[in-house]
Design an enzyme around this catalytic site. Sequence first.
Site, short mmCIF file in Angstrom:
data_model
loop_
_atom_site.label_atom_id
_atom_site.label_comp_id
_atom_site.label_asym_id
_atom_site.label_seq_id
_atom_site.Cartn_x
_atom_site.Cartn_y
_atom_site.Cartn_z
N LYS A 199 38.17 -39.51 -1.76
CA LYS A 199 37.07 -38.44 -1.75
C LYS A 199 37.04 -37.49 -0.78
O LYS A 199 37.45 -37.73 0.25
CB LYS A 199 35.82 -38.89 -2.47
CG LYS A 199 35.70 -39.69 -3.75
CD LYS A 199 34.33 -40.50 -4.05
CE LYS A 199 34.36 -41.12 -5.14
NZ LYS A 199 32.72 -41.44 -5.58
N TYR A 240 34.14 -36.88 -14.50
CA TYR A 240 32.75 -37.67 -14.38
C TYR A 240 31.68 -37.18 -15.44
O TYR A 240 30.44 -37.31 -15.60
CB TYR A 240 31.67 -37.07 -13.11
CG TYR A 240 32.35 -37.83 -11.83
CD1 TYR A 240 32.48 -39.28 -11.86
CD2 TYR A 240 32.79 -36.95 -10.84
CE1 TYR A 240 32.73 -39.93 -10.72
CE2 TYR A 240 33.35 -37.64 -9.71
CZ TYR A 240 33.30 -39.11 -9.81
OH TYR A 240 33.75 -39.67 -8.57
N HIS A 286 37.09 -43.56 -5.24
CA HIS A 286 36.98 -43.50 -6.58
C HIS A 286 38.12 -44.64 -7.04
O HIS A 286 39.26 -44.63 -6.81
CB HIS A 286 37.04 -42.37 -7.39
CG HIS A 286 36.98 -42.65 -8.90
ND1 HIS A 286 36.05 -42.64 -9.81
CD2 HIS A 286 38.21 -42.70 -9.77
CE1 HIS A 286 36.35 -43.22 -11.04
NE2 HIS A 286 37.83 -42.97 -10.91
P1 IDP Z 1 31.41 -46.08 -9.17
O1 IDP Z 1 32.09 -44.81 -8.58
O2 IDP Z 1 31.31 -47.29 -8.41
O3 IDP Z 1 32.14 -46.06 -10.66
P2 IDP Z 1 29.33 -44.53 -10.69
O4 IDP Z 1 28.13 -45.10 -11.30
O5 IDP Z 1 30.45 -44.32 -11.83
O6 IDP Z 1 30.09 -45.49 -9.43
O7 IDP Z 1 29.10 -43.26 -9.99
C1 IDP Z 1 30.25 -42.27 -9.93
C2 IDP Z 1 30.09 -41.62 -8.64
O8 IDP Z 1 28.76 -40.65 -8.60
C3 IDP Z 1 29.89 -42.60 -7.35
O9 IDP Z 1 30.77 -42.95 -6.76
C4 IDP Z 1 28.98 -41.77 -6.41
O10 IDP Z 1 29.93 -40.75 -5.64
C5 IDP Z 1 28.11 -41.15 -7.44
N1 IDP Z 1 26.90 -41.41 -7.53
C6 IDP Z 1 26.38 -42.65 -8.42
N2 IDP Z 1 25.23 -42.80 -8.34
C7 IDP Z 1 24.63 -42.00 -7.53
C8 IDP Z 1 23.19 -41.62 -7.22
O11 IDP Z 1 22.39 -42.27 -7.66
N3 IDP Z 1 23.13 -40.43 -6.37
C9 IDP Z 1 24.11 -39.69 -5.98
N4 IDP Z 1 25.38 -39.90 -6.30
C10 IDP Z 1 25.76 -41.21 -7.08
MG MG Z 2 32.32 -44.94 -12.24
#
Ligand code: IDP
Ligand code: MG
Length: 156
Positions: A20, A60, A126
Amino acid sequence: MPSSFSTNKGKVEWSLVLIKPDAIQRGLAGTIISRLERQGLKLIALKMLHMDRALAKRHYAIHKDKSFFNGLVDYISSTPVIAIVFEGEKAVEVIRKTMGATDPAKAKAGTIRGDFGLDIERNVVHGSDSIESAREEIRLFFSKDEIFDYYREINS
Ligand code: IDP
Ligand code: MG
């Protein structure tokens, strides 16, 4: 080249990894790629690109109704990323474990996010969360001729 654009050849899976923007800014790309390679994962595709907002929104899309969606799209499209396809046995799960929990504050020490992540958004890496999402995500970033099928002595 693989004859089919499949992310699951028996037990061997494909997964999409993104280094990222925050990781590129901080000079952590090599370290993160190295950690994943050391797990035995095989690099089969790699490119640097600047994600535009349209690609960020598609990647996303599952989070489109979340409060953090706009900020996430801004962040992931702010500066270039490195996109990678890794191949390996249970690659999806292996990569998720090596990355650690989404929130670096909760990620265990020794995981990529536990060691390098700054906050829940700027969490450096990611990785696809399932074989199905890996297939969709890889299609967003790579064409078939950008994915390499080659022999390795140690093919784990
Ligand atoms: P992951 O990357 O572990 O799969 P996801 O829940 O799919 O997590 O979320 C995608 C991305 O969105 C995260 O890696 C992070 O960069 C961002 N993200 C997730 N939750 C939050 C939040 O509560 N606030 C701000 N950004 C978030
Ligand atoms: Mg995810």
